[in-house]
Scaffold this motif. Sequence first.
Motif, short mmCIF file in Angstrom:
data_model
loop_
_atom_site.label_atom_id
_atom_site.label_comp_id
_atom_site.label_asym_id
_atom_site.label_seq_id
_atom_site.Cartn_x
_atom_site.Cartn_y
_atom_site.Cartn_z
N MET A 1 4.02 25.04 10.66
CA MET A 1 2.95 25.11 9.67
C MET A 1 3.35 26.04 8.53
N VAL A 2 2.75 25.83 7.36
CA VAL A 2 3.01 26.70 6.21
C VAL A 2 2.72 28.14 6.62
N GLY A 3 3.66 29.04 6.35
CA GLY A 3 3.52 30.45 6.71
C GLY A 3 4.16 30.80 8.05
N GLU A 4 4.52 29.80 8.84
CA GLU A 4 5.10 30.05 10.16
C GLU A 4 6.61 30.29 10.03
N SER A 5 7.15 31.22 10.84
CA SER A 5 8.58 31.54 10.84
C SER A 5 9.29 30.75 11.93
N ALA B 1 7.34 27.50 3.60
CA ALA B 1 6.69 27.90 2.34
C ALA B 1 5.73 26.80 1.90
N ALA B 2 5.11 27.03 0.75
CA ALA B 2 4.15 26.09 0.19
C ALA B 2 4.78 24.71 0.03
N VAL C 1 0.86 -1.18 0.00
CA VAL C 1 0.00 0.00 0.00
C VAL C 1 0.89 1.22 0.00
N ILE C 2 0.66 2.15 -0.90
CA ILE C 2 1.44 3.38 -0.97
C ILE C 2 0.56 4.53 -0.51
N LEU C 3 1.00 5.20 0.53
CA LEU C 3 0.26 6.35 1.04
C LEU C 3 0.91 7.62 0.50
N THR C 4 0.12 8.49 -0.03
CA THR C 4 0.62 9.76 -0.54
C THR C 4 -0.04 10.87 0.25
N THR C 5 0.78 11.74 0.81
CA THR C 5 0.25 12.89 1.53
C THR C 5 0.89 14.15 0.99
N THR C 6 0.19 15.23 1.09
CA THR C 6 0.72 16.53 0.71
C THR C 6 1.16 17.22 1.99
N PRO C 7 2.46 17.48 2.13
CA PRO C 7 2.91 18.10 3.38
C PRO C 7 2.37 19.53 3.51
N ASN C 8 1.91 19.84 4.70
CA ASN C 8 1.46 21.20 4.98
C ASN C 8 2.25 21.77 6.14
#
Length: 136
Positions: A39-43, A55-56, A22-29
């Motif tokens: 989190m995206v946008g955090e410094s 960044a994105a 099983v291959i799990l694909t996630t989009t990192p945020n």
Amino acid sequence: MIGILLCLLSLCLVAVINTSPVILTTTPNACLNNGKYYMVGESFRPTPCEQCFCAAAGRPACISIDCAVAMCVDAVKSPNQCCSTCPNGLNCKHGDVIIKMGEVYHPDKATACQCNFGNPYLGFGSLELKANCTSI
């Protein structure tokens, strides 16, 4: 695939188990840095001399801080600071004597020494902070 037949007191269950991977694909945020997620946008600051933001697509974007030369002979740098500071203000040196900017040091009756940062000697990455001494 593996088929399993389980019968218990005339009740049978059939289960089919899929053994293909099983291959799990996630989009990192989020960005991962030193075991911590941002989190995206955090410094965040990985080191005192780096400023980053997430960044994105969870990719960090970073800049490095470049420090100006500390204009003193007794500069200090603490581990949590990027750049050196001059705790005693601007100063220079004549021999083993530290002279504060604006003050005049007399190593003898015929000599006056003071800091002159108007035209410091700049070499390959070095700044010579020697006092300018004149005969009086």
